[in-house]
Design an enzyme around this catalytic site. Structure first.
Site, PDB file in Angstrom:
ATOM      1  N   ARG A  71       0.839  -1.191   0.000  1.00 26.04           N
ATOM      2  CA  ARG A  71       0.000   0.000   0.000  1.00 26.04           C
ATOM      3  C   ARG A  71       0.882   1.252   0.000  1.00 26.04           C
ATOM      4  O   ARG A  71       1.974   1.232   0.572  1.00 26.04           O
ATOM      5  CB  ARG A  71      -0.910   0.040   1.250  1.00 26.04           C
ATOM      6  N   HIS A  99      -1.248   0.024  -9.790  1.00 24.87           N
ATOM      7  CA  HIS A  99      -1.936  -0.918  -8.890  1.00 24.87           C
ATOM      8  C   HIS A  99      -2.510  -2.107  -9.671  1.00 24.87           C
ATOM      9  O   HIS A  99      -3.730  -2.331  -9.680  1.00 24.87           O
ATOM     10  CB  HIS A  99      -3.032  -0.202  -8.088  1.00 24.87           C
TER      11      HIS A  99
END
Ligand code: NDP
Ligand code: OXD
Length: 308
Positions: free
Chosen positions: A223, A271
């Site tokens: 993250r 991502h």
């Protein structure tokens, strides 16, 4: 009783279709079209908008549509009595293993330098980084981290791992939570596969980069909140890190004016390291929906205290 699928930036129709293949009698809504809020007992969420779960008084359980649950735990509208789960399926592990291996090979064989040179029509050879200088240290040797470790071992890399509790994985030297500095001192390529929690937020910081074995490289596929962005820039400018491959960012999409875009030593992907397959996930989600109705523990249930 109904299921609600909520995602801001993803079409949930394929998941809805796959769930109906599991059980044709399911009553499914795809946000923002909700027939009757009171009938919703189970929700599947991916990057859901703030407060969108307000007013669902019969909600029993919510599952993340991915492996990470930080977006669910930070949602204050979710009552503590609502059970939380995450999707954990084989393809999430296999995609990540391929991604991390290719990021390592790109670093070793100077792939992005050659891409830049081609754009400029410039011929110049660079030595590859030897395998001996590529000890891979995995922060977070859980479901995905341990699959990545196994795949790197098969490909001839030396791998070490760090996790809160001690692990016994054949061929992988493991360090528990108290031995982070020791783990870092043996690591060349630092791969972050930790969940984002209060304890792990900002763990990719300068003091830790400085402890890595030289030459060193960073791969963050967990993250954006794990990384202190200005520390990465400083580490690259001062040689504490040779380069970085980043798949996740504090703000996604990464803003067009972000200084990472113009840094040749930073490889950026949007991502995509490992994307949940709706067909595979539907089996687990349908099972968890049934479990939630009968008050059973969920598959891959989240421990709210630990934060993952
Ligand atoms: P798991 O929960 O299976 O594993 C997490 C690991 O981190 C465990 O080994 C755990 O230790 C360790 N850990 C957690 N907190 C600490 C701490 N404070 N100190 C030391 N170790 C800690 O997670 P997954 O492997 O399934 O996924 C990891 C993350 O990867 C997800 O949370 C998600 O953010 C990210 N991800 C990113 C994707 C992408 O496309 N970029 C795709 C999929 C996931 P212990 O075993 O002792 O509990
Ligand atoms: C996940 C992700 O957590 O895609 O599954 O990041």
């Amino acid at each position: 009783m109904s299921l609600l699928l909520i995602a801001k930036n993803r079409d949930m129709t394929p998941l809805s279709e796959a769930l109906l293949k599991e059980d044709a009698n399911l009553d499914i809504d795809i946000w923002p079209k909700v027939k009757n809020k009171d009938r919703v007992t189970f929700a599947v969420c991916w990057e859901h908008p703030e407060k969108v779960l307000d007013g669902y008084s019969n909600l029993k359980a919510v599952t993340s549509f991915g492996a990470g649950v930080d977006h669910l735990l930070k949602d204050e509208a979710l009552s503590k009595s609502v059970k939380l789960a995450r999707v954990m399926i084989p393809s999430l592990k296999s995609q990540m293993t391929e991604y991390v291996l290719s990021a390592i090979q790109n670093y070793r064989f100077n792939t992005s330098r050659y891409v830049d040179q081609k754009r400029e029509g410039y011929w110049s050879k660079h030595d590859p980084v030897s395998k001996e200088d590529c000890v891979v240290g995995i922060l977070g040797i859980g479901e995905i981290g341990s699959a990545v470790a196994e795949w790197l071992l098969v490909n001839g890399y030396k791998v070490i791992g760090w996790s809160r509790s001690n692990k016994n994985i054949e061929g992988v030297r493991c360090f528990d939570g108290n031995r982070l500095d020791e783990f870092l001192s043996h690591t060349n390529i630092l791969v972050c596969l930790l969940p984002l929690t209060k304890e792990t937020s900002g763990i990719l910081e300068l003091e830790h980069f400085k402890k890595l074995k030289q030459p060193s490289y960073l791969i963050n596929v967990a993250r954006g909140g794990h990384l202190i962005e200005e520390d990465l820039i400083y580490a690259l400018d001062t040689g504490a890190l040779e380069g970085a491959c980043l798949d996740v960012f504090e703000e996604e999409p990464l803003p067009g004016n972000h200084l990472f875009w113009n840094r040749p030593k930073i490889m950026i992907t949007p991502h995509v390291a490992s994307i949940t397959d709706p067909k595979e996930a539907a089996i687990q989600i349908a099972e968890n929906y049934k479990r939630s109705l009968s008050g059973m523990d969920l598959l891959n249930e989240v421990n709210r205290e630990r934060g993952y």
